[in-house]
Scaffold this motif. Structure first.
Motif, short mmCIF file in Angstrom:
data_model
loop_
_atom_site.label_atom_id
_atom_site.label_comp_id
_atom_site.label_asym_id
_atom_site.label_seq_id
_atom_site.Cartn_x
_atom_site.Cartn_y
_atom_site.Cartn_z
N SER A 333 1.30 -1.42 -0.04
CA SER A 333 -0.38 -0.54 0.09
C SER A 333 0.97 1.40 0.09
N SER A 334 0.28 2.11 -0.18
CA SER A 334 0.77 3.45 -0.95
C SER A 334 1.52 4.21 0.34
N ILE A 335 2.20 5.03 0.46
CA ILE A 335 2.93 5.86 1.60
C ILE A 335 1.37 6.59 1.96
N ALA A 336 1.03 7.15 0.63
CA ALA A 336 -0.91 8.47 1.11
C ALA A 336 -1.69 7.62 2.16
N PHE A 337 -1.74 6.71 0.99
CA PHE A 337 -2.80 5.37 2.04
C PHE A 337 -2.57 5.26 3.65
N LYS A 338 -1.49 4.94 3.42
CA LYS A 338 -0.73 4.37 5.03
C LYS A 338 -1.61 5.75 5.79
N GLU A 339 -0.84 6.79 5.42
CA GLU A 339 -1.10 8.26 6.08
C GLU A 339 -3.16 8.90 6.48
N ARG A 340 -3.58 8.53 5.25
CA ARG A 340 -5.29 8.36 5.70
C ARG A 340 -5.09 7.52 6.55
N LEU A 341 -4.48 6.49 6.21
CA LEU A 341 -4.92 5.39 7.74
C LEU A 341 -5.20 5.98 8.40
N PHE A 347 -7.34 3.59 15.78
CA PHE A 347 -6.70 2.13 16.18
C PHE A 347 -5.98 1.97 15.14
N ALA A 348 -5.62 2.77 14.32
CA ALA A 348 -4.72 2.70 13.40
C ALA A 348 -3.35 3.57 13.54
N ARG A 349 -3.39 4.06 14.58
CA ARG A 349 -2.45 5.72 15.07
C ARG A 349 -1.29 5.55 15.14
N ALA A 350 -1.37 4.55 16.17
CA ALA A 350 -0.37 4.55 17.20
C ALA A 350 0.23 2.93 16.96
N ALA A 351 -0.48 1.85 16.19
CA ALA A 351 -0.38 0.65 16.50
C ALA A 351 -0.32 -0.02 14.64
N LEU A 352 -0.46 0.64 13.77
CA LEU A 352 -0.37 0.61 11.93
C LEU A 352 1.24 0.09 12.14
N VAL A 353 1.37 -1.50 11.80
CA VAL A 353 2.36 -2.53 11.03
C VAL A 353 2.00 -2.81 9.84
N ASP A 354 3.70 -2.92 9.08
CA ASP A 354 3.35 -3.15 7.64
C ASP A 354 4.50 -4.35 7.50
N SER A 355 4.05 -5.05 6.82
CA SER A 355 4.91 -6.35 6.03
C SER A 355 5.73 -6.74 4.61
N TYR A 356 6.03 -7.19 4.62
CA TYR A 356 6.59 -7.94 2.91
C TYR A 356 6.25 -9.86 3.09
N GLY A 357 6.03 -10.35 3.02
CA GLY A 357 6.30 -11.44 2.48
C GLY A 357 5.45 -12.40 1.37
N LEU A 358 5.67 -13.66 0.79
CA LEU A 358 5.26 -14.31 0.34
C LEU A 358 4.42 -15.30 0.59
N THR A 359 3.59 -16.16 -0.53
CA THR A 359 3.31 -17.63 -0.38
C THR A 359 3.73 -18.67 0.50
N GLU A 360 5.26 -18.35 -0.72
CA GLU A 360 6.31 -19.31 -0.47
C GLU A 360 7.26 -19.49 0.38
N CYS A 361 7.13 -17.75 1.31
CA CYS A 361 8.15 -17.89 2.53
C CYS A 361 7.10 -18.51 3.35
N SER A 362 5.76 -18.59 3.32
CA SER A 362 5.38 -18.72 5.21
C SER A 362 4.61 -17.96 5.72
N THR A 363 5.59 -17.10 5.82
CA THR A 363 5.28 -16.47 6.35
C THR A 363 5.88 -14.67 6.04
N ALA A 364 5.87 -13.18 7.44
CA ALA A 364 6.18 -12.09 6.95
C ALA A 364 7.94 -12.43 6.26
N VAL A 365 8.69 -11.71 6.32
CA VAL A 365 9.87 -11.40 5.09
C VAL A 365 10.97 -10.63 6.49
#
Length: 553
Positions: A333-341, A347-365
């Motif tokens: 998601s874009s930086i601008a979208f995260k700002e709007r969120l 509940f997103a103001r102080a708790a928002l986290v982001d990640s990168y992962g893919l099915t082949e890795c089973s979880t977040a990278v």
């Protein structure tokens, strides 16, 4: 007064102690499938062990829906009943496949665990597949039996695959009653034996089955267990493996995704915490009512759900004070979208986290904390525990920090390979067990930032959509001469599926005609929503390969 800083006062030292020699999450280097990599010294070897150990949580909530509440004890009893039926009535044993084809429901979870207790391989079939796709999945994985809800059982009947089907509405309740009180079966498995097939779209035009091992799924559970311990270090709570967690996790994504299965449902058996399952189409008000009623503490949402939250704006009607962890998952998601969120969703103001992962890795990278997102907008964070990450140049050599390259990953989370597709496996995983993600990024200040995605991939509302499959479908229509499918920006979904179609001379085919044609053969999220018709040939290079860049709808 002493100026000494020790692990009791410094959370960073406490976390280091958790991972260090003698710690509960001690990392050691071992050989995994021929390659050396960091693994946790103290770990389980079979996914089924988690189910057996979960009995210690007793009558605590494990699975909660709007109208059901299932304890760990009740869940284990249902798993035992179904596992014995699969073994005795259907002959399911170690290495056999059991497919699950259903919407989110507690029976989906019970079926998964029953399969694992037999050492069988759970086939996570996409619940949105239509008959043509279901036929492929059945022929590809060759399950002994399919466990399906009523709607999908009808699809299976229409597909006429010949596979035996157990229905969740009728067959499973009868099995639970008939086998009430039977003991849990036990099957010996090796750590690198296969445990699950999770389908992911492939550039060849057919879904590929990412084959996850016992080690993969258990490593993900240990990663989440470590997260709880690390959070305790920051809040001054000592780690106690025998104490159940009071966290309650909201499940809104399909169970056939790793975000919901590997990273939410499975780890709760280790931590003794609850899964609060939203069922049916995503509805903001219904979800927020569930958060309020069940005092949900954690939620991982795909960006399309988050976009609905941004537009909702009626949060004062609910007590959402329990929700202290909110993550974006499945799609960038874009930086601008995260700002709007952060601006519009309390509940997103102080708790928002982001990640990168893919099915082949089973979880977040990699995972980015709220502080990292604020300081480094656009970052996807640092590699999680146990992950080796390299950005590599076109020759396969590690690129210097700050230089773009392909993101490559080696860890105990990386899949065994693609089910019965050695060519695709060899293309994705090097002999040294490095997974070539096909994504391109940069590491700066130890943080990963993506600069491009796999060349053709469309990410629509958290679902991976590869154009080739859709193009091959449309090419079968008699009025289509050739076509190209691309992703175009969409405010809520991130990207929408769009098609440029070259029609046969004299054709009067319409977008409604082709949309209906595709809808009969593809899941709804793959059907193009934007169309452009042309009589001009599509651009191609000297070898005849389609040039996608620059094509507009």
């Amino acid at each position: 007064m002493s100026g000494r800083t020790d692990s009791a006062r410094d959370p960073n030292l406490a976390i280091a102690a958790l991972m260090g020699p003698g710690g509960p999450f001690e990392l050691v280097e071992e050989t995994v499938l021929g390659a050396r990599m960091p693994v946790m010294r103290h770990r389980r070897r079979a996914v089924g062990e988690l189910l057996t150990e979960s009995l210690r949580w007793g009558e605590r909530d494990y699975l909660v829906t709007a109208d059901r509440r299932i304890s760990f004890t009740e869940h284990a009893a249902a798993v035992a009943a179904l596992a014995v039926a699969l073994r005795d009535d259907f002959g399911v044993g170690k290495g056999d496949r059991v497919a699950i084809y259903a919407a989110n429901t507690p029976e989906w979870v019970i079926a998964f665990w029953a399969t694992q207790m037999l050492g069988a391989i759970t086939v996570c079939m996409n619940g949105w597949w239509v008959p043509r796709e279901v036929t492929f999945g059945i022929e590809h994985s060759r399950p002994t039996v399919v466990i399906a809800d009523a709607k999908r059982a009808a699809v299976l009947a229409a597909a006429d695959t010949g596979v035996r089907v157990l229905t969740m509405a009728e067959d499973l309740p009868a099995i639970f009653a008939r086998n009430a009180g039977v003991p849990l079966p036990h099957t010996e498995v090796d750590e690198d034996d296969p445990a699950a097939i999770v389908y992911t779209s492939g550039t060849s035009g057919r879904p590929k089955g990412a084959l996850h091992s016992q080690r993969n799924i258990l490593a993900v559970a240990d990663y989440h267990r470590f997260n709880d311990a690390a959070l305790g270090a920051f809040t001054g709570q000592p780690y106690d493996p025998d104490a159940p967690s009071s966290s309650r996790y909201l499940l809104t994504s399909p169970l056939f995704h790793i975000a919901s299965l590997h990273n939410l449902v499975v780890p709760r058996l280790v931590t003794g915490s609850a899964v609060v399952m939203h069922q049916g189409a995503f509805d903001v008000a219904a979800v927020l009512r569930l958060v309020e009623r069940e005092r949900v503490t954690s939620w991982g949402a795909v960006p399309s759900m988050a976009a609905r939250l941004v537009e909702y704006g009626e949060f004062d009607a609910y007590d959402l004070s329990s929700l202290t962890a909110f993550a974006l998952a499945s799609a960038p998601s874009s930086i601008a979208f995260k700002e709007r969120l952060r601006e519009r969703v309390p509940f997103a103001r102080a708790a928002l986290v982001d990640s990168y992962g893919l099915t082949e890795c089973s979880t977040a990278v990699a995972v980015a904390t709220p502080a990292e997102l604020e300081q480094f907008p656009g970052t996807l964070g640092r590699p999680i525990i146990g992950v080796n990450l390299e950005v590599r140049d076109p020759d396969g050599n590690p690129a210097p920090e700050g230089v773009e390259g392909e993101v490559c990953v080696r860890s105990p989370y990386v899949m065994l390979g693609y089910w019965e597709d050695q060519a695709a496996t060899d293309a994705a995983i090097t002999p040294e067990r490095w997974l070539r993600t096909g994504d391109f990024g940069i590491v700066e200040n130890g943080l990963l930032r993506l600069v491009g995605r796999r060349s053709d991939l469309i990410l629509r509302g958290g679902e991976n959509v590869y154009p080739t499959e859709i193009e091959q479908c449309l090419d079968e229509h008699p009025d289509v001469l050739e076509c190209v499918v691309i992703g175009t920006p969409h405010e809520d979904l991130g990207e929408e599926v769009s098609a440029v179609v070259v029609v046969q001379p004299g054709s009067v085919v319409t977008s409604e005609d082709l949309r209906g044609y595709a809808a009969e053969r593809l899941s709804y999220f793959k059907v193009p929503s934007r169309w452009r018709f042309t009589g001009e040939p599509l651009p191609r290079n000297a070898t005849g390969k389609l040039i996608r860049r620059g094509i507009e709808v």
